[in-house]
Design a protein around this motif. Structure first.
Motif, PDB file in Angstrom:
ATOM      1  N   SER A 223       7.117 -14.010  -0.681  1.00 11.46           N
ATOM      2  CA  SER A 223       6.370 -12.856  -1.163  1.00 11.46           C
ATOM      3  C   SER A 223       6.267 -12.827  -2.681  1.00 11.46           C
ATOM      4  CB  SER A 223       7.060 -11.574  -0.690  1.00 11.46           C
ATOM      5  OG  SER A 223       6.438 -10.423  -1.218  1.00 11.46           O
ATOM      6  N   VAL A 224       5.259 -12.137  -3.182  1.00 12.27           N
ATOM      7  CA  VAL A 224       5.094 -11.962  -4.625  1.00 12.27           C
ATOM      8  C   VAL A 224       6.121 -10.995  -5.196  1.00 12.27           C
ATOM      9  CG1 VAL A 224       2.632 -12.469  -4.570  1.00 12.27           C
ATOM     10  CG2 VAL A 224       3.403 -10.109  -4.290  1.00 12.27           C
ATOM     11  N   ILE A 225       6.762 -10.212  -4.343  1.00 14.67           N
ATOM     12  CA  ILE A 225       7.730  -9.220  -4.793  1.00 14.67           C
ATOM     13  C   ILE A 225       8.620  -8.841  -3.614  1.00 14.67           C
ATOM     14  CG2 ILE A 225       6.279  -7.205  -4.257  1.00 14.67           C
ATOM     15  CD1 ILE A 225       7.299  -5.918  -6.873  1.00 14.67           C
ATOM     16  N   SER A 226       9.831  -8.408  -3.916  1.00 13.51           N
ATOM     17  CA  SER A 226      10.716  -7.946  -2.846  1.00 13.51           C
ATOM     18  C   SER A 226      10.214  -6.610  -2.317  1.00 13.51           C
ATOM     19  CB  SER A 226      12.144  -7.777  -3.380  1.00 13.51           C
ATOM     20  OG  SER A 226      12.201  -6.677  -4.276  1.00 13.51           O
ATOM     21  N   PRO A 227      10.553  -6.261  -1.063  1.00 18.61           N
ATOM     22  CA  PRO A 227      10.113  -4.956  -0.556  1.00 18.61           C
ATOM     23  C   PRO A 227      10.683  -3.796  -1.361  1.00 18.61           C
ATOM     24  CG  PRO A 227      11.593  -6.060   0.994  1.00 18.61           C
ATOM     25  CD  PRO A 227      11.236  -7.067  -0.042  1.00 18.61           C
ATOM     26  N   GLU A 228      11.902  -3.977  -1.917  1.00 17.35           N
ATOM     27  CA  GLU A 228      12.490  -2.910  -2.744  1.00 17.35           C
ATOM     28  C   GLU A 228      11.692  -2.720  -4.031  1.00 17.35           C
ATOM     29  OE1 GLU A 228      15.631  -4.485  -0.064  1.00 17.35           O
ATOM     30  OE2 GLU A 228      14.180  -5.422  -1.422  1.00 17.35           O
ATOM     31  N   GLY A 229      11.311  -3.843  -4.660  1.00 11.55           N
ATOM     32  CA  GLY A 229      10.518  -3.757  -5.879  1.00 11.55           C
ATOM     33  C   GLY A 229       9.148  -3.156  -5.625  1.00 11.55           C
ATOM     34  N   CYS A 230       8.549  -3.560  -4.517  1.00  9.65           N
ATOM     35  CA  CYS A 230       7.227  -3.033  -4.157  1.00  9.65           C
ATOM     36  C   CYS A 230       7.291  -1.527  -3.917  1.00  9.65           C
ATOM     37  CB  CYS A 230       6.715  -3.744  -2.912  1.00  9.65           C
ATOM     38  SG  CYS A 230       5.115  -3.155  -2.328  1.00  9.65           S
ATOM     39  N   ALA A 231       8.312  -1.093  -3.173  1.00 12.66           N
ATOM     40  CA  ALA A 231       8.452   0.340  -2.879  1.00 12.66           C
ATOM     41  C   ALA A 231       8.696   1.140  -4.156  1.00 12.66           C
ATOM     42  CB  ALA A 231       9.600   0.555  -1.893  1.00 12.66           C
ATOM     43  N   GLY A 232       9.516   0.576  -5.067  1.00 10.81           N
ATOM     44  CA  GLY A 232       9.805   1.270  -6.312  1.00 10.81           C
ATOM     45  C   GLY A 232       8.572   1.470  -7.169  1.00 10.81           C
ATOM     46  N   ILE A 233       7.614   0.528  -7.086  1.00 10.19           N
ATOM     47  CA  ILE A 233       6.393   0.626  -7.887  1.00 10.19           C
ATOM     48  C   ILE A 233       5.328   1.468  -7.200  1.00 10.19           C
ATOM     49  CG2 ILE A 233       4.474  -0.691  -8.862  1.00 10.19           C
ATOM     50  CD1 ILE A 233       6.480  -3.033  -9.214  1.00 10.19           C
ATOM     51  N   LEU A 234       5.023   1.115  -5.944  1.00  8.13           N
ATOM     52  CA  LEU A 234       3.906   1.772  -5.259  1.00  8.13           C
ATOM     53  C   LEU A 234       4.213   3.190  -4.804  1.00  8.13           C
ATOM     54  CD1 LEU A 234       2.351  -1.057  -3.054  1.00  8.13           C
ATOM     55  CD2 LEU A 234       1.704  -0.311  -5.346  1.00  8.13           C
ATOM     56  N   TYR A 235       5.469   3.421  -4.438  1.00 12.01           N
ATOM     57  CA  TYR A 235       5.821   4.722  -3.861  1.00 12.01           C
ATOM     58  C   TYR A 235       6.736   5.530  -4.779  1.00 12.01           C
ATOM     59  CZ  TYR A 235       4.261   1.939   0.145  1.00 12.01           C
ATOM     60  OH  TYR A 235       3.551   1.124   0.983  1.00 12.01           O
ATOM     61  N   ARG A 236       6.597   5.316  -6.086  1.00  8.70           N
ATOM     62  CA  ARG A 236       7.497   6.001  -7.028  1.00  8.70           C
ATOM     63  C   ARG A 236       7.321   7.516  -6.993  1.00  8.70           C
ATOM     64  NH1 ARG A 236       3.621   3.317  -9.839  1.00  8.70           N
ATOM     65  NH2 ARG A 236       2.267   4.500 -11.244  1.00  8.70           N
ATOM     66  N   THR A 237       6.127   7.991  -6.633  1.00  4.32           N
ATOM     67  CA  THR A 237       5.919   9.436  -6.547  1.00  4.32           C
ATOM     68  C   THR A 237       6.348   9.998  -5.193  1.00  4.32           C
ATOM     69  OG1 THR A 237       3.631   9.143  -5.776  1.00  4.32           O
ATOM     70  CG2 THR A 237       3.992   9.333  -8.165  1.00  4.32           C
ATOM     71  N   GLU A 238       6.750   9.081  -4.284  1.00  3.83           N
ATOM     72  CA  GLU A 238       7.175   9.498  -2.943  1.00  3.83           C
ATOM     73  C   GLU A 238       8.640   9.158  -2.685  1.00  3.83           C
ATOM     74  OE1 GLU A 238       4.372   8.158   0.087  1.00  3.83           O
ATOM     75  OE2 GLU A 238       2.923   7.757  -1.508  1.00  3.83           O
ATOM     76  N   GLY A 239       9.411   9.090  -3.755  1.00  3.67           N
ATOM     77  CA  GLY A 239      10.838   8.826  -3.596  1.00  3.67           C
ATOM     78  C   GLY A 239      11.268   7.440  -3.996  1.00  3.67           C
ATOM     79  N   GLY A 240      10.303   6.563  -4.328  1.00  2.20           N
ATOM     80  CA  GLY A 240      10.657   5.212  -4.761  1.00  2.20           C
ATOM     81  C   GLY A 240      11.201   4.359  -3.642  1.00  2.20           C
TER      82      GLY A 240
END
Length: 344
Positions: A223-240
């Motif tokens: 993957s281009v990014i770990s799922p944790e990194g992706c969640a921290g970026i894309l869903y930062r307004t929803e709890g990260g």
């Protein structure tokens, strides 16, 4: 080998295995008991197949990160012969997150490059949990150039959550080291065979992942990014990076072996034994050895010019789906403009 740590979705399998162990403990089993044992073994095989054939992406990540999953050093023992390790980058030091050395694969001499996470806390600390520094990527490239000089195929085993993100690594040119590897591996006039054996995270994986043949183990991810990194970026307004968001990101990234094969990112999925490689190291090693050996034999028949042309076309093909969609959108927009113009 000690019992592997239990993953949540493995509990039904473990319960059946414990029941089987209790039945097999009888020193003088009756015919009825032997029949029950055989039936239970069949049930365990079926349950294992059912569970692992229906893993989602988030569960696949847990298997890829399993503490007992075979690592590069395990595969060196089980797949390769006469391994002679080579150390250092001739500039700064010897990064233990990347192993390099000469080895034999089915009688064929190769140059092995592999990422190592470590087993014990001491080993993991020395290996930075598989996260390489710039000197690790320089070491890998230096040894690959040596392989090119002697006409040896290169085999790369990828298993990293990503390149080391520390200040020291950045000061010593982490991004430059990875970028240089991408360029130079693309030009290397010798066969390169890569396989993701566990985690294939971002540029840390790609830094030794430019190959003529790229495979992924069945329960690994790339993957281009770990799922944790992706969640921290894309869903930062929803709890990260909450557990729910991490699972959501994993399923959205489409980075499991079946998706990678479908998208043309890889050439092959290496099938793992029932229940994953952590349950049977030898069976996993056997499948990997067969895959690597076949790829090396096929590529060894190509001339240097053919290898470079094949490698160039291979990476140019990646992304064709996005290009096709863009072309369709552009076509639709042109058609809409033409219709508007004619109506006016």
């Amino acid at each position: 080998m000690p019992a592997a740590p239990l993953l949540p979705f493995e509990r039904p399998i473990r319960q059946l295995e414990e029941k089987l162990a209790a039945l097999e403990a009888d020193p003088d089993p009756s015919s009825h008991l032997r029949d029950a044992v055989r039936a239970l073994r069949r049930e365990i095989r079926e349950k294992t197949r059912e569970v692992f054939e229906n893993l989602d992406a988030a569960q696949t990540v847990k298997v890829a990160r399993h503490a007992e999953r075979p690592q590069t050093r395990d595969y060196i023992e089980l797949v390769f012969d006469e391994f002679v390790e080579l150390h250092g980058d001739r500039a700064f030091g010897d990064d233990r997150a990347i192993l390099t050395g000469f080895a034999k694969l089915d009688g064929q001499r190769v140059l092995l490059v592999g990422q190592q996470k470590g087993r014990t806390l001491k080993e993991r600390t020395e290996c930075y949990y598989g996260c390489a520094h710039p000197e690790g990527y320089r070491k890998a490239l230096e040894k690959m150039r040596l392989a090119e000089k002697f006409g040896l195929p290169v085999v790369c085993l990828i298993d990293t959550p990503g390149a080391y993100p520390g200040v020291g690594a950045e000061e010593r040119g982490q991004s430059y080291a990875i970028a240089l590897n991408l360029r130079e591996m693309a030009r290397l006039k010798t066969p390169i065979v890569c396989c993701v054996i566990g985690e294939g995270g971002s540029g840390g994986a790609l830094g030794i992942g430019i190959g003529d043949h790229v495979a992924v183990m069945q329960f690994a991810y790339y993957s281009v990014i770990s799922p944790e990194g992706c969640a921290g970026i894309l869903y930062r307004t929803e709890g990260g990076a909450t557990p729910a968001n991490v699972d959501r990101a994993a399923n959205a990234l489409k980075f499991t072996s079946d998706h990678l094969l479908e998208f043309g990112i890889i050439e092959e999925v290496v099938e793992e034994p029932p229940g994953g490689a952590h349950r049977d190291h030898r069976a996993a090693a056997g499948a990997l050895k067969e895959s690597l050996g076949r790829a090396v034999r096929e590529l060894s028949g190509l001339s240097p010019d053919e290898l470079l042309a094949h490698r160039y076309e291979r990476f140019r093909r990646i992304g064709q789906f996005e290009e096709a969609v863009a072309a369709e959108i552009a076509g639709d927009a042109s058609a809409e403009d033409a219709t508007t113009a004619s109506s006016t």
